[in-house]
Scaffold this active site. Structure first.
Site, mmCIF file in Angstrom:
data_model
loop_
_atom_site.group_PDB
_atom_site.id
_atom_site.type_symbol
_atom_site.label_atom_id
_atom_site.label_comp_id
_atom_site.label_asym_id
_atom_site.label_seq_id
_atom_site.Cartn_x
_atom_site.Cartn_y
_atom_site.Cartn_z
ATOM 1 N N CYS A 199 0.848 -1.164 -0.025
ATOM 2 C CA CYS A 199 -0.083 0.011 0.005
ATOM 3 C C CYS A 199 0.889 1.522 -0.036
ATOM 4 O O CYS A 199 1.644 1.470 1.008
ATOM 5 C CB CYS A 199 -0.903 -0.017 1.198
ATOM 6 S SG CYS A 199 -1.941 1.446 1.282
ATOM 7 N N ASP A 211 -1.341 16.572 -1.459
ATOM 8 C CA ASP A 211 -1.598 15.353 -2.578
ATOM 9 C C ASP A 211 -0.540 15.824 -3.938
ATOM 10 O O ASP A 211 -0.080 17.063 -4.013
ATOM 11 C CB ASP A 211 -3.012 15.806 -3.181
ATOM 12 C CG ASP A 211 -3.450 14.599 -4.203
ATOM 13 O OD1 ASP A 211 -4.575 14.046 -3.854
ATOM 14 O OD2 ASP A 211 -3.071 14.605 -5.160
ATOM 15 N N HIS A 214 -6.452 2.795 0.162
ATOM 16 C CA HIS A 214 -6.406 3.157 1.629
ATOM 17 C C HIS A 214 -7.232 4.348 2.086
ATOM 18 O O HIS A 214 -7.083 5.375 1.378
ATOM 19 C CB HIS A 214 -4.833 3.313 1.927
ATOM 20 C CG HIS A 214 -4.334 3.636 3.473
ATOM 21 N ND1 HIS A 214 -3.337 3.061 4.011
ATOM 22 C CD2 HIS A 214 -4.789 4.537 4.219
ATOM 23 C CE1 HIS A 214 -3.373 3.406 5.371
ATOM 24 N NE2 HIS A 214 -4.204 4.265 5.490
ATOM 25 N N HIS A 235 -8.892 7.517 2.700
ATOM 26 C CA HIS A 235 -8.147 9.085 2.771
ATOM 27 C C HIS A 235 -9.277 10.127 2.610
ATOM 28 O O HIS A 235 -10.138 9.969 1.999
ATOM 29 C CB HIS A 235 -7.161 9.002 1.933
ATOM 30 C CG HIS A 235 -7.654 8.968 0.572
ATOM 31 N ND1 HIS A 235 -7.354 7.496 -0.110
ATOM 32 C CD2 HIS A 235 -7.761 9.605 -0.508
ATOM 33 C CE1 HIS A 235 -7.658 7.545 -1.194
ATOM 34 N NE2 HIS A 235 -7.992 8.841 -1.645
ATOM 35 N N HIS A 290 -9.908 14.081 1.486
ATOM 36 C CA HIS A 290 -9.286 14.794 0.619
ATOM 37 C C HIS A 290 -9.836 16.304 1.490
ATOM 38 O O HIS A 290 -10.977 16.679 1.659
ATOM 39 C CB HIS A 290 -9.614 14.996 -0.556
ATOM 40 C CG HIS A 290 -9.536 14.002 -1.582
ATOM 41 N ND1 HIS A 290 -8.360 13.994 -2.581
ATOM 42 C CD2 HIS A 290 -9.689 12.384 -1.449
ATOM 43 C CE1 HIS A 290 -8.372 12.940 -3.206
ATOM 44 N NE2 HIS A 290 -9.192 11.888 -2.447
HETATM 45 P P1 DGP Z 1 -8.546 8.991 -4.817
HETATM 46 O O1 DGP Z 1 -8.797 9.143 -6.203
HETATM 47 O O2 DGP Z 1 -9.514 9.497 -3.888
HETATM 48 O O3 DGP Z 1 -8.059 7.598 -4.316
HETATM 49 O O4 DGP Z 1 -7.358 9.997 -4.326
HETATM 50 C C1 DGP Z 1 -5.973 9.565 -4.491
HETATM 51 C C2 DGP Z 1 -5.163 10.702 -4.501
HETATM 52 O O5 DGP Z 1 -3.781 10.400 -4.063
HETATM 53 C C3 DGP Z 1 -4.822 11.445 -5.849
HETATM 54 O O6 DGP Z 1 -5.417 12.574 -5.697
HETATM 55 C C4 DGP Z 1 -3.389 11.575 -6.099
HETATM 56 C C5 DGP Z 1 -2.928 11.345 -4.671
HETATM 57 N N1 DGP Z 1 -1.520 10.495 -4.697
HETATM 58 C C6 DGP Z 1 -1.575 9.276 -5.408
HETATM 59 N N2 DGP Z 1 -0.178 8.883 -5.226
HETATM 60 C C7 DGP Z 1 0.270 9.649 -4.538
HETATM 61 C C8 DGP Z 1 1.760 9.766 -4.126
HETATM 62 O O7 DGP Z 1 2.522 8.885 -3.913
HETATM 63 N N3 DGP Z 1 1.880 10.775 -3.088
HETATM 64 C C9 DGP Z 1 1.147 11.939 -3.096
HETATM 65 N N4 DGP Z 1 1.401 12.960 -2.126
HETATM 66 N N5 DGP Z 1 -0.043 11.728 -3.319
HETATM 67 C C10 DGP Z 1 -0.442 10.901 -4.171
#
Ligand code: DGP
Length: 114
Positions: free
Chosen positions: A4, A30, A98, A100, A102
């Site tokens: 993850c 993000d 996982h 989260h 926003h």
């Molecule tokens: P969702 O679509 O709700 O699963 O949002 C996942 C978010 O996670 C998306 O806006 C981009 C962010 N994200 C994905 N991989 C990474 C990462 O490696 N680092 C960071 N900081 N954000 C990430």
């Protein structure tokens, strides 16, 4: 969880722009921000999605919301307003498995949610 990406971020194995951490929660910016403030708030314990929660997790989820409100204050977006969103499942737009939150703000967000 071994594979993850957010567990690895919370553990410091994958670098991130951290904005908050305590024993239960990790928050970071993000990588593809949708607004001037776009922070992801995650529980350190792994839950793939909302469907994995049960009643015993209500305190943790309430705490995640509390952290979101606190961070909104810290990001100075509290006065003008902001959005807290949780995507769940493929049609809900969830890309990372996982849970989260926003936290989005710093610009006028549209009324559209989908
Ligand atoms: P969702 O679509 O709700 O699963 O949002 C996942 C978010 O996670 C998306 O806006 C981009 C962010 N994200 C994905 N991989 C990474 C990462 O490696 N680092 C960071 N900081 N954000 C990430």
């Amino acid at each position: 969880m071994e594979n993850c990406i957010f567990c690895k971020i919370a553990a410091g194995i994958i670098p991130s722009s951290k904005v908050f951490e305590d024993d239960r929660v990790f928050a970071f910016r993000d990588i593809h921000p949708q607004a001037p403030t776009h922070v992801l708030i995650i529980p350190k314990k792994h839950y793939a999605d909302l469907a994995e929660l049960d009643l015993r997790d209500q305190q943790l989820m309430g705490y995640l919301l509390h952290v979101a409100v606190k961070l909104a204050r810290g990001e100075a977006i509290e006065q003008k307003g902001y959005r807290v969103a949780i995507n769940c499942g493929p049609e809900g737009g969830q890309m990372v498995q996982h849970i989260h939150l926003h936290l989005l703000g710093g610009r006028e967000l549209t009324g559209e949610l989908g």
